[in-house]
Write an enzyme that holds these catalytic residues in place. Structure first.
Site, PDB file in Angstrom:
ATOM      1  N   HIS A 134     -26.492  24.225 -72.380  1.00  0.00           N
ATOM      2  CA  HIS A 134     -26.080  25.549 -72.839  1.00  0.00           C
ATOM      3  C   HIS A 134     -24.623  25.860 -72.493  1.00  0.00           C
ATOM      4  O   HIS A 134     -24.034  26.782 -73.044  1.00  0.00           O
ATOM      5  CB  HIS A 134     -27.017  26.640 -72.286  1.00  0.00           C
ATOM      6  CG  HIS A 134     -26.835  26.966 -70.837  1.00  0.00           C
ATOM      7  ND1 HIS A 134     -27.577  26.371 -69.831  1.00  0.00           N
ATOM      8  CD2 HIS A 134     -26.017  27.837 -70.217  1.00  0.00           C
ATOM      9  CE1 HIS A 134     -27.206  26.878 -68.666  1.00  0.00           C
ATOM     10  NE2 HIS A 134     -26.264  27.762 -68.872  1.00  0.00           N
ATOM     11  N   ASP A 164     -32.262  20.928 -70.647  1.00  0.00           N
ATOM     12  CA  ASP A 164     -30.980  21.631 -70.681  1.00  0.00           C
ATOM     13  C   ASP A 164     -29.874  20.775 -70.069  1.00  0.00           C
ATOM     14  O   ASP A 164     -28.974  21.278 -69.399  1.00  0.00           O
ATOM     15  CB  ASP A 164     -31.073  22.979 -69.964  1.00  0.00           C
ATOM     16  CG  ASP A 164     -29.832  23.844 -70.203  1.00  0.00           C
ATOM     17  OD1 ASP A 164     -29.269  23.770 -71.311  1.00  0.00           O
ATOM     18  OD2 ASP A 164     -29.415  24.566 -69.278  1.00  0.00           O
ATOM     19  N   SER A 237     -23.840  26.726 -63.614  1.00  0.00           N
ATOM     20  CA  SER A 237     -24.653  25.840 -64.454  1.00  0.00           C
ATOM     21  C   SER A 237     -24.034  24.456 -64.550  1.00  0.00           C
ATOM     22  O   SER A 237     -22.847  24.321 -64.858  1.00  0.00           O
ATOM     23  CB  SER A 237     -24.797  26.421 -65.851  1.00  0.00           C
ATOM     24  OG  SER A 237     -25.674  27.506 -65.855  1.00  0.00           O
ATOM     25  N   GLY A 293     -49.751  15.125 -80.179  1.00  0.00           N
ATOM     26  CA  GLY A 293     -49.987  15.965 -81.345  1.00  0.00           C
ATOM     27  C   GLY A 293     -51.068  17.005 -81.130  1.00  0.00           C
ATOM     28  O   GLY A 293     -51.769  17.378 -82.080  1.00  0.00           O
TER      29      GLY A 293
END
Length: 394
Positions: A134, A164, A237, A293
């Site tokens: 991000h 992330d 971050s 799935g």
């Protein structure tokens, strides 16, 4: 009588003087009494030889300073400046005063440059840097400021939304590579240090402990996170979470801010997970995970059964049409108890094991259907991209 009293007083003075002298000698040379007893063949004093029952047990104490750990890790932590062009809707005013009074203005699109601040960690002499996805998402230009003042333009190698994480590459010689703590697994209660670029303040260190491990921030994600109370702010971050030896424990990624009425709750990606993501992105540009799935949840247990609220295994809640599980015949309400040779502890355990399998590989899944045992062979597919459900800060 008078002569006897004088003799007694004379002897008393010498006894008192001798006791005082012995006391002073024992303070200066505490072991002299035992040595004199040994010299004349007398046994040691029981009070001196026996350990005192009042002696407190020794405790290991933490270091008075973490400067050594910081000096080892800090040179490997970099500042990241991600620049991107942002298009915004605005109003363009007429230059003619009459038209401006009549029409006020007209819609127009404006472009402006926006800069995101973040941190990163140098993990390879080849110039690979780990940071958060991000921080650099949709950036046109990424600049990296090193600890020693050098500046380099970074190239995006690849990113993984579920963790992330993003991998950057810089072309700079003699890089200070951080040491990792893969051989020393993080434990709840360990002291950790967060190093990064909060609010653009450059190299900043905060301290806390590991509050918990194995946290899952999304019910659909297979990734675990470290929870810590080390202060992490905007700009941290992608920075390093290190132990007291200066070894990388995790990559700081998420903070739960005051908007959620939370303090001291932050998260980091464990170094083991970060390393696996790094290796796959370097090899193929993306992360590959296996996929059954199906969606699943905890196994429900009747309130009057006397069993724990969540029994072992995972219950299928939904089967994706045409997916691997549907082709293998799995159905909603099936209870999955085993995948391959491993027992399934809970849904989080199944998500981790499912993701670790290679797409295209076959695995036997067994469990209960309407109370009866069943077995099915599933050929895994590649896990489709997932949208993160947690809002990211930092």
């Amino acid at each position: 009588m008078k002569h006897a009293a004088g003799t007694i007083a004379f002897i008393a003075r010498f006894v008192i003087l001798g006791l005082a002298l012995a006391f002073v000698v024992s303070l200066i040379w505490p072991g002299v009494g035992d040595r004199l007893r040994s010299a004349v063949g007398l046994p040691h004093s029981p009070a001196a030889s026996a350990p005192s029952s009042q002696t407190a047990p020794s405790r290991a104490s933490g270091p008075a300073s973490y400067a050594d750990a910081v000096s080892k890790a800090a040179p490997s932590v970099v500042n990241i400046y991600a620049n991107k062009m942002v298009t915004e809707q605005g109003v363009q005013m007429y230059s003619d005063p009459v038209l401006q009074r009549l029409f006020g203005g007209r819609p127009a699109l404006y472009k402006r440059r926006e800069q995101s601040l973040g941190s990163g960690v140098i993990v390879s002499q080849q110039g690979y840097v780990l940071t958060n996805n991000h921080v650099i998402a949709k950036a046109d230009d990424i600049q990296v400021l090193l600890y020693d003042g050098r500046v380099a333009r970074a190239q995006l190698v690849g990113a993984d939304v579920e963790t992330d994480l993003a991998v950057l590459k810089i072309d700079v010689p003699n890089l200070p590579v951080i040491r990792t703590a893969e051989d020393h697994p993080a434990r709840t209660g360990d002291v950790v240090l967060a190093i990064g670029n909060p609010l653009g303040l450059n190299q900043t260190v905060t301290m806390g402990i590991i509050s918990a491990i194995g946290r899952q921030l999304s019910s659909s994600s297979p990734e675990d996170f470290i929870q810590t109370d080390a202060a992490i702010n905007l700009g941290n971050s992608g920075g390093a979470l290190v132990n007291t030896d200066g070894e990388l424990v995790g990559i700081n990624t998420l903070l739960i801010g005051k908007a959620a009425n939370a303090e001291g709750i932050s998260f980091a990606i464990p170094v083991g997970s970060a390393k696996r993501v790094l290796d796959q992105i370097i090899d193929s540009g993306h992360v590959v995970r296996g996929w059954l799935g199906v969606d699943y949840t905890f196994v429900p247990v009747a309130a009057d059964s006397g069993l724990p609220a969540a029994a072992r295994g995972a219950q299928v809640t939904d089967v994706y049409p045409g997916g691997p599980a549907a082709q293998a015949g799995l159905q909603p309400h099936d209870i999955l108890l085993r995948i391959g040779t491993n027992d399934i502890v809970d849904p989080a355990d199944l998500r981790r094991r499912e993701a670790a399998l290679q797409p295209g590989s076959k695995v036997e899944v067994s469990g209960l259907r309407n109370g009866a045992p069943f077995h099915a062979e599933v050929t895994l597919a590649q896990r489709p991209p997932m949208t993160p459900t947690a809002s990211l800060d930092g």
